[in-house]
Write an enzyme that holds these catalytic residues in place. Structure first.
Site, PDB file in Angstrom:
ATOM      1  N   SER A 102      56.797 -11.176-111.616  1.00 35.02           N
ATOM      2  CA  SER A 102      57.444 -10.275-112.564  1.00 35.02           C
ATOM      3  C   SER A 102      57.617  -8.887-111.942  1.00 35.02           C
ATOM      4  CB  SER A 102      56.615 -10.240-113.853  1.00 35.02           C
ATOM      5  OG  SER A 102      57.282  -9.559-114.891  1.00 35.02           O
ATOM      6  N   HIS A 127      61.444 -13.339-113.153  1.00 32.73           N
ATOM      7  CA  HIS A 127      61.952 -13.762-114.462  1.00 32.73           C
ATOM      8  C   HIS A 127      62.531 -12.547-115.172  1.00 32.73           C
ATOM      9  CE1 HIS A 127      57.768 -13.048-116.597  1.00 32.73           C
ATOM     10  NE2 HIS A 127      58.259 -11.951-116.074  1.00 32.73           N
TER      11      HIS A 127
END
Length: 204
Positions: A102, A127
């Site tokens: 992330s 993501h």
């Protein structure tokens, strides 16, 4: 960066004026190594930012080595690190050990081009940004937060596309769900430049 004191080793250095004790992370800071370990929070980001600014003041022409082992976390906290990396004069070399997921992966990709590394068994995950803590309230407030999240998603995708040398469409597609990569896959994708088997393989 938050470490329980009893887990942090102390290093004793000898000098002409006697012994001096450092915690291990302060000693590594002398070597211009900065750690991001654990979630990206306001507290951990503030520590990283302070260390980057300190190292710039010590020597604005010498590289800084930013080691990342993080599952990600706060976007705003992560962007404070990102902006500082770009604001300061020294090149910031990034290295993933363990995981960079992330926001951790975003910061990994943001290192100086040609100086972004991962150890062989690292895992990298990209993501789209998440809403943390659950969102409640009036429908109009939820709509405002949803629009803000979409703006953040677009900005992060554009920046990561630039760092990876990819089209925006690639990032929009590849960050739609959790996308886990090995070090080899991250290199192929453009998130890193080199996989380090050992220190001797470091080239830049």
């Amino acid at each position: 960066m938050s470490f329980d004191n009893y887990l942090v080793p102390t290093v004793i250095e000898q000098s002409g004026r006697g012994e001096r004790a450092f915690d291990i992370y302060s000693r590594l800071l002398k070597e211009r190594i900065v750690f991001l370990v654990g979630p990206v929070t306001d507290e951990s980001a503030n520590l990283v930012v302070a260390q980057l600014l300190f190292l710039e003041s010590e020597n604005p022409d010498k590289d800084i080595f930013f080691y990342i082992n993080s599952p990600g976390g706060s976007v705003t906290a992560g962007m404070s690190i990102y902006d500082t990396m770009n604001f300061i004069k020294p090149d910031v070399s990034t290295l993933c050990l363990g995981q960079a997921a992330s926001m951790g992966a975003f910061l990994l990709s943001a290192g100086e081009k040609g100086k972004r590394f991962a150890l062989p068994n690292s895992r990298i995950m990209i993501h789209q940004p998440l809403i943390s803590g659950g969102l409640g309230g009036q429908a109009s407030d939820i709509e405002i937060h949803a629009r803000e999240l979409l703006k953040i998603k677009e900005k992060l995708n554009r920046l990561m596309a630039k760092h990876c040398g990819r089209d925006l469409a690639d990032l929009e597609r590849d960050t739609d769900r959790d996308n886990f990569m090995s070090a080899e896959e991250a290199k192929e994708y453009g998130l890193i430049d080199q996989i380090l088997e050992n220190r001797a393989s470091l080239q830049f």
